[in-house]
Scaffold this motif. Structure first.
Motif, short mmCIF file in Angstrom:
data_model
loop_
_atom_site.label_atom_id
_atom_site.label_comp_id
_atom_site.label_asym_id
_atom_site.label_seq_id
_atom_site.Cartn_x
_atom_site.Cartn_y
_atom_site.Cartn_z
N UNK B 29 0.83 -1.21 0.00
CA UNK B 29 0.00 0.00 0.00
C UNK B 29 0.86 1.26 0.00
N UNK B 31 3.74 1.59 -1.56
CA UNK B 31 4.17 1.76 -2.96
C UNK B 31 3.01 2.29 -3.81
N UNK B 32 1.79 1.73 -3.60
CA UNK B 32 0.64 2.19 -4.38
C UNK B 32 0.38 3.68 -4.12
N UNK B 33 0.44 4.08 -2.84
CA UNK B 33 0.15 5.49 -2.50
C UNK B 33 1.19 6.41 -3.13
N UNK B 34 2.44 5.99 -3.06
CA UNK B 34 3.48 6.83 -3.68
C UNK B 34 3.26 6.92 -5.19
N UNK B 66 -0.07 8.31 12.46
CA UNK B 66 -0.41 7.61 11.22
C UNK B 66 0.88 7.42 10.40
N UNK B 68 3.63 7.35 7.44
CA UNK B 68 3.97 8.45 6.54
C UNK B 68 3.13 8.46 5.26
N UNK B 69 3.10 7.35 4.52
CA UNK B 69 2.36 7.36 3.25
C UNK B 69 0.84 7.35 3.48
N UNK B 70 0.40 6.94 4.65
CA UNK B 70 -1.02 7.05 4.99
C UNK B 70 -1.41 8.52 5.12
N UNK B 73 -2.14 9.72 1.77
CA UNK B 73 -3.50 9.35 1.39
C UNK B 73 -4.47 10.40 1.90
N UNK B 74 -4.29 10.80 3.16
CA UNK B 74 -5.21 11.76 3.75
C UNK B 74 -5.11 13.13 3.08
#
Lengths: 211, 217
Positions: B29, B31-34, B66, B68-70, B73-74
């Protein structure tokens, strides 16, 4: 239209905090599904970015630049004068390297890089940043007690060494050129590049010749 | 007191926790967010500093806990809601109830290598010549409130020396409001002892890139 209204964003964050699932994997999956449905992202392009940074763009690039600087005085002078132009010779320009500043470690100066306000990093040269670089401990402490933080990385510096901490507050990005290890006179640039660690180019490692 | 993202010099934090390996991502997730961040089509008003500002406005609790990459997302979720591109409920479900925004088709995989080689230049022509020169003594100003700025709290109202003049760069405080204006940018050298009460006698220096509006004689 974008509001540029911080109070509105604070309210939206509060809604997101209470209404989104807690698991980040589920949150990101939901976001990606929505973006794909709305034609805002192509999943194959996401895959291509991930593959590129997993395979091609990483700290090996920075290591090649450093090894070249150690073995080619004219290139080193160019790197220190205009980092962005110098890495263009390798075709390494890209994300966050439009204004690259190389800073050189010597017997009396040790450089270390941080972004206290977020997580700025020279991505096209060093790849994805390590977790500690983005974490509160490093961001808070390295500007205030650099010697103590460096010691946690195993970097012990004498009192005669001036530490220079570079806080990446603008779009300038900093590359530390570490000192060439003793006992590497016979090595070519490729062998030297293999000695250069990611952390040494952030300033949190000192290099050694391979035993 | 400064806000939560303004971390420099905060006390009471523990040892730096090193990564176990050098893998670029530690979960799919992430990697997907980045990758979403790289590949998605944003609204025209989403400047780099608006993005940063939206992250800075995450609650202190979420900012500190939370992943970092979450938080990324926010940021995207909040920017989409703000622009009217989605509701919180649509993002939570991952299903749209409204038409798609009227924007060009998204980036294709074939476009990625060229996009990855693009290095953005943040300099712009400025109306005025730089007010300071290398070696000048300056003093930073104090800023308050929740507006976006790149003047860190620890470097406010401090004496420094102009170490380098970097040309006229886009001002982040304005860019966060959707305005692209440029102003001279300097690297300012601060003595550790001028920033931290316990650093008396230390010769270490902290270099911070600051725009002209943050500086006084």
């Amino acid at each position: 239209m974008t509001s540029y209204d911080p109070q509105k964003i604070i309210d939206i964050h509060a809604h997101l905090h209470s209404d989104l699932p807690s698991d980040p994997a589920l949150r990101v999956k939901a976001l990606e599904s929505l973006l794909v449905e709305q034609g805002l992202v192509d999943p194959a392009a996401i895959d291509a970015w991930i593959d590129l940074y997993a395979e091609e763009i990483g700290p090996k690039r920075g290591a090649h630049v450093v090894a070249r600087a150690w073995t080619d005085p004219a290139f080193k002078a160019k790197l220190l004068a205009d980092g962005t132009a110098a890495i263009r010779e390798f075709d390494y320009q890209g994300h966050a390297t439009g204004h690259l500043i190389a800073v050189e470690n010597t017997d009396t100066v040790h450089n270390v890089v941080v972004c206290t306000l977020c997580s700025c990093y020279p991505f096209s040269l060093l790849g994805m940043s390590p977790g500690w670089y983005k974490a509160a401990e490093y961001r808070a402490r390295v500007v205030r007690e650099p010697r103590a933080v460096l010691k946690e990385f195993g970097v012990a510096l004498g009192e005669e060494v001036e530490i220079r901490v570079w806080d990446s507050t603008s779009e300038l990005r900093y590359l530390v050129v570490p000192q060439r290890p003793e006992g590497t006179d016979g090595l070519d640039a490729a062998a030297l590049a293999a000695l250069v660690t990611r952390n040494s180019m952030i300033g949190t490692d000192l290099l050694k010749a391979r035993a | 007191m400064s806000r939560i993202h303004d971390m420099g010099g905060r006390t009471g934090l523990g040892a730096v926790v090193m990564d176990a390996d050098e893998a670029p991502f530690h979960a799919d997730w992430e990697a997907r967010m980045w990758g979403i961040n790289e590949a998605m089509t944003g609204a025209p008003g989403w400047t780099l500093d608006w993005w940063r500002h939206v992250r800075e406005l995450i609650s202190a609790e979420d900012y500190l806990t939370r992943p970092y990459f979450d938080q990324w997302m926010q940021v995207y979720a909040a920017m989409m809601v703000d622009d009217g591109w989605a509701s919180v409920a649509e993002i939570a479900r991952g299903k749209a109830e409204r038409g798609a925004p009227d924007v060009p088709p998204p980036q294709r995989a074939a476009d990625v290598p060229a996009a990855a080689r693009f290095a953005k230049d943040f300099r712009l022509p400025a109306d005025t010549a730089p007010a300071f020169a290398i070696g000048d003594k300056v003093r930073t100003i104090r800023l308050g409130g929740i507006a976006h700025t790149r003047l860190p709290g620890y470097a406010m109202e401090k004496p420094g020396i102009v170490h380098a003049c970097r040309g006229a760069h886009i001002v982040p405080d304005e860019n966060a409001l959707g305005r692209e204006v440029a102003e001279p940018l300097y690297t300012i050298a601060f003595q550790a002892a001028d920033l931290w009460p316990e650093a008396a006698g230390r010769r270490d220096r902290i270099f911070v890139d600051l725009w002209e509006r943050y500086l006084e004689r």
